[in-house]
Design a protein around this motif. Structure first.
Motif, PDB file in Angstrom:
ATOM      1  N   ARG A   1      -7.437  -3.065  14.803  1.00 26.59           N
ATOM      2  CA  ARG A   1      -7.138  -2.575  13.458  1.00 26.59           C
ATOM      3  C   ARG A   1      -7.006  -1.066  13.351  1.00 26.59           C
ATOM      4  N   LEU A   2      -7.604  -0.320  14.280  1.00 28.13           N
ATOM      5  CA  LEU A   2      -7.617   1.136  14.196  1.00 28.13           C
ATOM      6  C   LEU A   2      -6.232   1.748  13.978  1.00 28.13           C
ATOM      7  N   PRO A   3      -5.211   1.368  14.748  1.00 26.26           N
ATOM      8  CA  PRO A   3      -3.893   1.967  14.521  1.00 26.26           C
ATOM      9  C   PRO A   3      -3.340   1.689  13.115  1.00 26.26           C
ATOM     10  N   VAL A   4      -3.645   0.527  12.572  1.00 28.65           N
ATOM     11  CA  VAL A   4      -3.175   0.179  11.225  1.00 28.65           C
ATOM     12  C   VAL A   4      -3.904   1.029  10.193  1.00 28.65           C
TER      13      VAL A   4
ATOM     14  N   ARG B   1      -2.571   4.585  10.342  1.00 30.02           N
ATOM     15  CA  ARG B   1      -1.212   4.709   9.811  1.00 30.02           C
ATOM     16  C   ARG B   1      -1.194   4.627   8.279  1.00 30.02           C
ATOM     17  N   LEU B   2      -2.006   3.752   7.718  1.00 33.34           N
ATOM     18  CA  LEU B   2      -1.993   3.535   6.274  1.00 33.34           C
ATOM     19  C   LEU B   2      -2.809   4.563   5.495  1.00 33.34           C
ATOM     20  N   GLY B   3      -3.822   5.132   6.119  1.00 31.12           N
ATOM     21  CA  GLY B   3      -4.697   6.064   5.415  1.00 31.12           C
ATOM     22  C   GLY B   3      -3.994   7.362   5.074  1.00 31.12           C
ATOM     23  N   THR B   4      -3.944   7.676   3.784  1.00 28.02           N
ATOM     24  CA  THR B   4      -3.407   8.970   3.359  1.00 28.02           C
ATOM     25  C   THR B   4      -4.521  10.010   3.317  1.00 28.02           C
ATOM     26  N   VAL B   5      -5.749   9.527   3.247  1.00 24.97           N
ATOM     27  CA  VAL B   5      -6.946  10.360   3.330  1.00 24.97           C
ATOM     28  C   VAL B   5      -7.863   9.661   4.326  1.00 24.97           C
ATOM     29  N   SER B   6      -8.331  10.384   5.340  1.00 21.97           N
ATOM     30  CA  SER B   6      -9.257   9.812   6.322  1.00 21.97           C
ATOM     31  C   SER B   6     -10.579  10.556   6.253  1.00 21.97           C
TER      32      SER B   6
ATOM     33  N   LEU C   1       0.810  -1.217   0.000  1.00 21.66           N
ATOM     34  CA  LEU C   1       0.000   0.000   0.000  1.00 21.66           C
ATOM     35  C   LEU C   1       0.850   1.277   0.000  1.00 21.66           C
ATOM     36  N   GLY C   2       2.125   1.151   0.330  1.00 19.99           N
ATOM     37  CA  GLY C   2       3.014   2.308   0.315  1.00 19.99           C
ATOM     38  C   GLY C   2       3.000   2.977  -1.051  1.00 19.99           C
ATOM     39  N   GLY C   3       2.836   4.285  -1.078  1.00 20.44           N
ATOM     40  CA  GLY C   3       2.838   5.030  -2.333  1.00 20.44           C
ATOM     41  C   GLY C   3       1.471   5.124  -2.993  1.00 20.44           C
ATOM     42  N   HIS C   4       0.485   4.390  -2.494  1.00 19.15           N
ATOM     43  CA  HIS C   4      -0.878   4.462  -3.032  1.00 19.15           C
ATOM     44  C   HIS C   4      -1.688   5.498  -2.262  1.00 19.15           C
ATOM     45  N   THR C   5      -2.715   6.014  -2.894  1.00 18.56           N
ATOM     46  CA  THR C   5      -3.678   6.847  -2.202  1.00 18.56           C
ATOM     47  C   THR C   5      -4.628   5.903  -1.485  1.00 18.56           C
ATOM     48  N   VAL C   6      -4.547   5.891  -0.158  1.00 20.81           N
ATOM     49  CA  VAL C   6      -5.326   4.978   0.659  1.00 20.81           C
ATOM     50  C   VAL C   6      -6.363   5.796   1.435  1.00 20.81           C
ATOM     51  N   VAL C   7      -7.628   5.510   1.169  1.00 23.41           N
ATOM     52  CA  VAL C   7      -8.725   6.229   1.806  1.00 23.41           C
ATOM     53  C   VAL C   7      -9.246   5.375   2.962  1.00 23.41           C
ATOM     54  N   TYR C   8      -9.090   5.885   4.166  1.00 23.04           N
ATOM     55  CA  TYR C   8      -9.555   5.204   5.369  1.00 23.04           C
ATOM     56  C   TYR C   8     -10.931   5.733   5.723  1.00 23.04           C
ATOM     57  N   LEU C   9     -11.922   4.854   5.670  1.00 25.34           N
ATOM     58  CA  LEU C   9     -13.285   5.209   6.045  1.00 25.34           C
ATOM     59  C   LEU C   9     -13.464   4.935   7.529  1.00 25.34           C
ATOM     60  N   LYS C  10     -13.552   6.002   8.308  1.00 29.22           N
ATOM     61  CA  LYS C  10     -13.698   5.883   9.760  1.00 29.22           C
ATOM     62  C   LYS C  10     -15.165   5.676  10.105  1.00 29.22           C
ATOM     63  N   VAL C  11     -15.398   4.775  11.064  1.00 23.02           N
ATOM     64  CA  VAL C  11     -16.755   4.530  11.542  1.00 23.02           C
ATOM     65  C   VAL C  11     -16.676   4.179  13.022  1.00 23.02           C
TER      66      VAL C  11
END
Length: 168
Positions: A135-138, A141-146, A92-102
């Motif tokens: 999973r929350l910390p992961v 950390r990975l989300g470039t957009v939250s 996932l490094g270098g990708h735009t990763v969208v983290y959907l928070k719930v």
């Protein structure tokens, strides 16, 4: 070839729904790695867990993620636990990763307590809390957009993501 966005989040965050709506908004296809796993195994995720075990499911999941990230130019929705694999985190490094928070309450409402999700079968509320805590910390950390999804409709969420991607 790289995805425009990779969607991550816990069960009930709306990965498939938001991923599909975002893909439509961007004029690209959605690739859902859970669907890829089901196609590869020839059976639903729940049956894979029962018949073959979680380890086999995770093996199929890692392969599906690897293939999607290498060969799909649209939006990719990952299964909620896919991000726990070190290989996936690295990919996932270098990708735009969208983290959907719930939040827990919203996730429970969306998933339902009589869920067919294999990791939520026994005591869904307790299991969901445990999954979120683990999973929350992961995800963070990975989300470039939250993006917070609680109490919001899909159109608002997709618009926020599109703006963050520079596609508004």
């Amino acid at each position: 070839m790289r995805p425009k966005a990779v969607i991550i989040g816990p069960p009930g965050s709306g990965k498939t729904t938001i991923g599909g709506a975002l893909a439509a908004r961007l004029g690209v296809a959605l690739r859902d790695t859970d669907a890829d796993v089901e196609a590869a195994a020839g059976k639903p995720v729940g049956e894979i867990f029962i018949d073959d075990g979680e380890e086999r499911f995770r093996e199929l999941e890692r392969a599906a993620v690897r293939a999607a990230l290498a060969g799909h130019e649209g939006v990719v929705a990952l299964g909620g636990g896919a991000v726990l694999a070190a290989e996936t985190q690295e990919l996932l490094g270098g990708h735009t990763v969208v983290y959907l928070k719930v939040g827990l309450s919203e996730a429970i409402k969306r998933v339902g307590l009589a869920s067919a999700r294999p990791l939520l079968v026994l005591n869904p509320r307790s299991q969901m809390r445990k999954l979120l805590e683990e999973r929350l910390p992961v995800y963070e950390r990975l989300g470039t957009v939250s993006v917070d999804t609680d109490g919001r409709d899909a159109d608002d969420i997709v618009e926020e993501i599109a703006k963050a991607l520079g596609a508004a």
